[in-house]
Enzyme design. Structure first.
Site, PDB file in Angstrom:
ATOM      1  N   HIS A 105      32.925  35.588  45.291  1.00 41.13           N
ATOM      2  CA  HIS A 105      32.157  36.082  46.446  1.00 41.13           C
ATOM      3  C   HIS A 105      30.827  35.337  46.499  1.00 41.13           C
ATOM      4  O   HIS A 105      30.179  35.143  45.467  1.00 41.13           O
ATOM      5  CB  HIS A 105      31.919  37.581  46.297  1.00 41.13           C
ATOM      6  CG  HIS A 105      31.545  38.266  47.571  1.00 41.13           C
ATOM      7  ND1 HIS A 105      30.344  38.042  48.208  1.00 41.13           N
ATOM      8  CD2 HIS A 105      32.215  39.180  48.329  1.00 41.13           C
ATOM      9  CE1 HIS A 105      30.295  38.791  49.295  1.00 41.13           C
ATOM     10  NE2 HIS A 105      31.405  39.488  49.395  1.00 41.13           N
TER      11      HIS A 105
ATOM     12  N   ARG B  16      25.721  40.122  56.386  1.00 43.74           N
ATOM     13  CA  ARG B  16      25.908  38.927  57.221  1.00 43.74           C
ATOM     14  C   ARG B  16      26.512  39.303  58.565  1.00 43.74           C
ATOM     15  O   ARG B  16      26.246  38.660  59.576  1.00 43.74           O
ATOM     16  CB  ARG B  16      26.785  37.918  56.485  1.00 43.74           C
ATOM     17  CG  ARG B  16      26.073  37.229  55.324  1.00 43.74           C
ATOM     18  CD  ARG B  16      26.985  36.279  54.575  1.00 43.74           C
ATOM     19  NE  ARG B  16      27.895  36.999  53.695  1.00 43.74           N
ATOM     20  CZ  ARG B  16      29.119  36.614  53.415  1.00 43.74           C
ATOM     21  NH1 ARG B  16      29.608  35.539  53.973  1.00 43.74           N
ATOM     22  NH2 ARG B  16      29.875  37.305  52.577  1.00 43.74           N
TER      23      ARG B  16
END
Length: 953
Positions: free
Chosen positions: A249, A272
């Protein structure tokens, strides 16, 4: 049912969301269930999920007018990495009904939506409060607890490590589990929901076997993620798939004052999704923030760290719960304006303004001409975003954008991020009934898998928000399939609300059987129920000054809602990991705690941790003693609680109903667990041996990367050399025959030195030193220098001490390795014929012999050289000072190395202590040489007769 063990009980292994979904579904279909979890508390990694759960065509989406459906979702999932269409379709088709099941059956708020990387629609559901993983999983735990409390349809057993699956013929008919040092059996079909293997850094782990290149990375996984279910399934013939596909990740959160911590918090992908952008060390964007995780990580490897995830005001307001939580934990920072951010990053404000302006311009062009851009877009079409378009994955979706002109006065929430091991896509191959597939490509009767232990669902990359969905969908599929396998035509629909007498009135409702070892009802007689703080220490409670003194792993206090908690013994059991608590050691953690925990958690899961309340503090000079329930003073235990309990004659207290209460009545003792130190030493030796062998035999080529593997392995090899070198140098105390003979021992290895004026050992150590220096300097340049502005010069402690040592080593080599010994003439020794004098081992005369049949050989007189140099007090002081620098450097480095050696987590602290002891002893050994020389006169040697007269005065 194809077994001689008739039962209508299913066995679920693992208490995370997958296990809880399966267990509740078994009950809903008329079966009984026993849930086994090897941790002290249910929840697993599911409680850490921060982005949400995906659903296509949910009631929430329809209410918001979002045109999503299972077909669109399936296409996104296949593009995202899935390789088995039948499993991807099952995941996506069931997503809407299963998300609605969570909302309707468990009274959950999943009303907010976000679009995560790789998704063409906003379909990731979360609630307004608390992290979705914790909220969803906790609600299902509560429901199953109430079922267990009110009926015989469910049992929950914690601290139960399943070690073996039981077979009868080709069918799986049960399992063996270990609890409290004893083995027990349960019979029935088994549903494995035990998670992946992303926290197993041991040398024989699945991670080491399939992805050794990732061992150096930190992880977001709990320590329970060691691949047990996969290994047990394979042991009875279940096929595994895609074990090499381990997702890294891109947004592990870096705590600046502990940048190299092995366990990292994860920044929710939703950050995000709401508009967060990623900047490199130069303040520039370099990727599509909404691209696939493997893509974003890949672009980070190519760019310059440290990387920052930046949220402007509109973005952070949309997900302020997360931002406040991360800020409280010290892994995110609030900046009043972009000017302060630029200053902290060490870049010009104009750079960040230009970055935002380019991003803003691309977004505006996309609004008017969505498919006219010059760059290829992800997942399809064209993009106007040059920063990501150059990577072949141009940004297509924008949210909460601001022009560059706003940056100077815009507030930001910013976190430093790094790639982390996050999710194992591979596992046991399952079919569309979530049954494990055997060697003949047929389902193994009675064996199912759900969640991260199951393979084939995600292929080589998982989309954000699909992990919680995977747990719920395949947990429910497995639960229903297991019920059908057990009951056949006797399956029936059972309403959980009817079973529990109304179900849950809210996601935080508690049950009497919550926490601990449920079947032992451990908490029924313990103190500290929610809302009833225990009495405090002397004179009205503990002051915050007293609480602030308890900040270590061995002595950790925190304050929550006015209660003082001694959580020392709870650290290793905390589902979120030790770091989540240690961040607030000695502090008031109320705000951050309440962000993610329901209000009854302390009373349920850690009632005995409450030792008092915050008040005026104990009387001056008094020692805080803690308190038992009702305010009665309790003794402060000096040793490990369970160890002391056993020491006072209570056997296997963990299996006794009231052991926590009984425990408080023993006087305590200062105990040293010798066995644990022996085990820690053993793991240390194994790890060092592995690292040395891996360094020598597995390095296939040279490559430049952003990880610290070269730094770690070179450090281990250098530490090993320093220990051996110190032992060799101790021969100076035995005189010139031993010391010069020891030096000549290495000269006799010159034939292995490839024709160079050095032996193979010296050459390898030189290469290790160069590697260590190069990688250290590169990481300092790339990562540490940028932190000086915010963290101070202390972040460069290793770099500064390392450069000092490099200076010392250069001088030391010229003084001793290349020092002039011709002035003394050769020193004659009789070297043993086989390099080492095996007949002199008992007398420790290893490198010379008095056998007159062996001709004396003239060697470098490094013994005389040592006395010449160290008789000068200035050189001796310089040497002693440098050894002190070495001890500091070695101890600082050891603290960073220890967590990445693959040592079991419970032994890491002891291994650190053993390492510090080794460094200090080695330092003292090296310091003893100049002190010895300054305090004595040189010894002429045992065979003085063979020396040249007048060789040395």
């Amino acid at each position: 049912m194809a077994t001689s063990f008739p039962t209508n009980q299913a066995i679920v292994v693992g208490g995370g969301l997958g296990g809880m979904s399966a267990a509740n579904t078994v009950v809903e279909n008329g079966g009984r269930v026993v849930l086994l979890d090897k941790s002290s508390f249910c929840g697993g990694n599911s409680t850490k999920a921060t982005s949400g759960i995906n659903g296509a065509g949910t009631k929430t989406q329809k209410a918001k007018g979002i045109p999503d459906n299972a077909d669109i979702f399936t296409q996104d999932t296949l593009k995202g990495g899935a390789k088995k269409p039948e499993l991807a379709k099952l995941l996506c088709v069931n997503s809407a009904s299963d998300v609605d099941w969570l909302v309707e059956k468990f009274n959950l708020d999943l009303s907010l939506l976000a679009r995560l990387g790789g998704h063409s629609q906003p379909r990731t559901h979360r609630g307004k409060e608390r992290f979705p993983g914790m909220t969803i999983t906790y609600a299902l735990i509560q429901m199953l607890e109430k079922v267990a409390e009110k009926t015989d349809l469910a049992r929950i057993v914690t601290k139960a490590k399943v070690v073996k699956l039981i077979q009868e013929g080709k069918a799986c008919v049960g399992c063996v589990y270990e609890k409290g040092g004893q083995n027990f059996q349960e019979f029935g079909p088994v549903i494995l929901a035990s998670g992946g293997f992303g926290a197993d850094f041991t040398s024989n782990s699945l991670l080491a076997q399939y992805r050794p290149d990732l061992l150096h990375l930190p992880t977001t996984n709990g320590e329970h993620c060691t691949g047990d279910g996969i290994k047990m399934g394979e042991a009875i013939g279940a096929k595994s798939i895609d074990l090499e596909w381990v997702q890294v990740h891109p947004t592990g959160l870096v705590k600046p004052d502990d940048a190299d911590a092995k366990i990292k918090f994860l920044a929710a992908e939703a950050l995000r999704g709401v508009g967060g952008i990623i900047l490199n060390a130069e303040g520039k964007r370099f990727c599509n923030e909404l691209g696939r995780r493997d893509y974003v990580t890949g672009e980070m490897w190519k760019s310059k760290p440290p990387f920052r995830l930046c949220l402007n005001k509109a973005s952070s307001d949309e997900i302020i719960w997360h931002c406040k939580h991360y800020t409280g934990r010290g892994v995110m920072k609030f900046y009043e304006n972009g000017e302060a951010l630029a200053k902290d990053m060490g870049v010009a404000l104009s750079v960040i303004e230009q970055t935002h302006e380019e991003h803003y311009a691309a977004a505006k062009k996309t609004e008017t001409q969505p498919d006219a851009g010059p760059w290829p877009a992800y997942p399809s079409g064209k993009s106007w975003d040059e920063a990501s378009g150059k990577t072949g994955s141009g940004k297509k979706f924008y949210h909460n954008i601001i022009p560059g002109s706003c940056v100077k006065n815009e507030p930001f929430y910013v976190a430093i991020i790094t790639p982390v091991i996050h999710y194992c896509m591979g596992g046991l191959l399952i079919d569309t009934d979530s049954a494990c597939v055997g060697p003949n490509n047929q389902a193994i009767p009675g064996l199912y898998a759900a969640g991260e232990v199951a393979g084939g669902v995600h292929g080589n990359n998982r989309l954000g928000g699909n992990s919680l969905l995977d747990c719920v969908v395949f947990g429910r599929v497995a639960g229903k399939a297991a019920a059908k396998y057990m009951l056949g035509a006797d399956m029936k629909d059972v309403d959980l609300k009817d079973v529990t007498g109304g179900g849950l009135t809210g996601a935080v409702e508690s049950s009497k059987l919550a926490g601990g070892s449920y079947e032992d009802k451990m908490n029924t007689a313990t103190a500290g129920a929610a809302g009833a703080p225990a009495g405090g220490g002397g004179g009205g409670g503990y002051s915050m000054e007293e609480v602030a003194k308890h900040t270590s792993k061995s002595d950790c206090w925190v304050v929550v809602s006015g209660q003082v908690l001694d959580v020392t013994s709870f650290l290793s059991e905390h589902p979120g990991g030790e770091l989540a608590i240690l961040t607030f050691a000695g502090k008031d953690a109320t705000e951050e705690f309440n962000m993610i925990h329901p209000p009854d958690v302390i009373g349920k899961y850690a009632p005995d941790a409450v030792i008092g309340v915050v008040g005026s503090g104990a009387p001056a000079g008094a020692v805080a003693t803690g308190a038992k329930a009702g305010g009665a003073p309790a003794r402060k235990d000096l040793g490990g609680k369970l160890a002391n309990h056993h020491a006072w004659g209570h056997l296997d207290g963990d299996l006794q109903p009231n052991w926590r209460v009984d425990l408080e009545d023993n006087p305590g003792a200062l105990l040293i667990n010798v066995k644990s130190y022996f085990n820690a030493t053993w793991f240390l030796l194994l790890s060092v041996l592995y690292e040395v062998c891996a360094t020598i035999f597995t390095a296939k080529n040279i490559k430049i990367s952003n990880d610290r593997l070269g730094l770690t392995r070179s450090a281990i090899l250098l530490i090993l050399f320093i220990v051996i070198h110190a032992v060799g140098n101790l021969h100076v105390f035995k005189g010139p025959d031993d010391f010069n003979g020891y030096g000549y021992f290495y000269v006799r290895l010159y034939w292995t030195g490839f024709g160079l004026p050095a032996n193979i050992v010296e050459e390898y150590i030189l290469l290790s030193v160069l590697l260590h220096v190069f990688v250290g300097l590169k990481r300092t340049w790339d990562m540490k220098l940028a932190l000086v502005n915010t963290q101070g010069i202390n972040v460069l402690n290793l770099a500064i001490s390392g450069l000092m040592l490099l200076t010392f080593m250069t001088i030391h080599l010229f003084q001793f390795r290349f020092g002039d010994t011709d002035q003394f003439g050769p020193y004659y020794v009789r070297p043993p014929p086989y390099l080492i004098n095996f007949w002199g081992i008992l007398s420790l005369n290893l490198f010379w012999t008095q056998d007159s049949s062996i001709e004396p050989v003239g060697v470098r007189d490094i013994y005389a050289l040592e006395f010449q140099i160290f008789k000068n007090p200035l050189w001796s002081l310089f040497y002693i000072f440098s050894v002190g620098v070495f001890m500091v450097h070695a101890c600082l480095g050891w603290k960073k190395v220890t967590p990445v050696l693959g040592i079991p987590r419970g032994h890491i602290q002891k291994v650190e202590m053993i390492g510090y002891a080794i460094m200090i002893v080695m330092g003292l050994v090296y310091i003893s040489f100049p002190l010895y020389v300054m305090a004595t006169k040189p010894f002429s040697g045992y065979e003085d007769s063979i020396q040249i007269p007048g060789r040395v005065e």
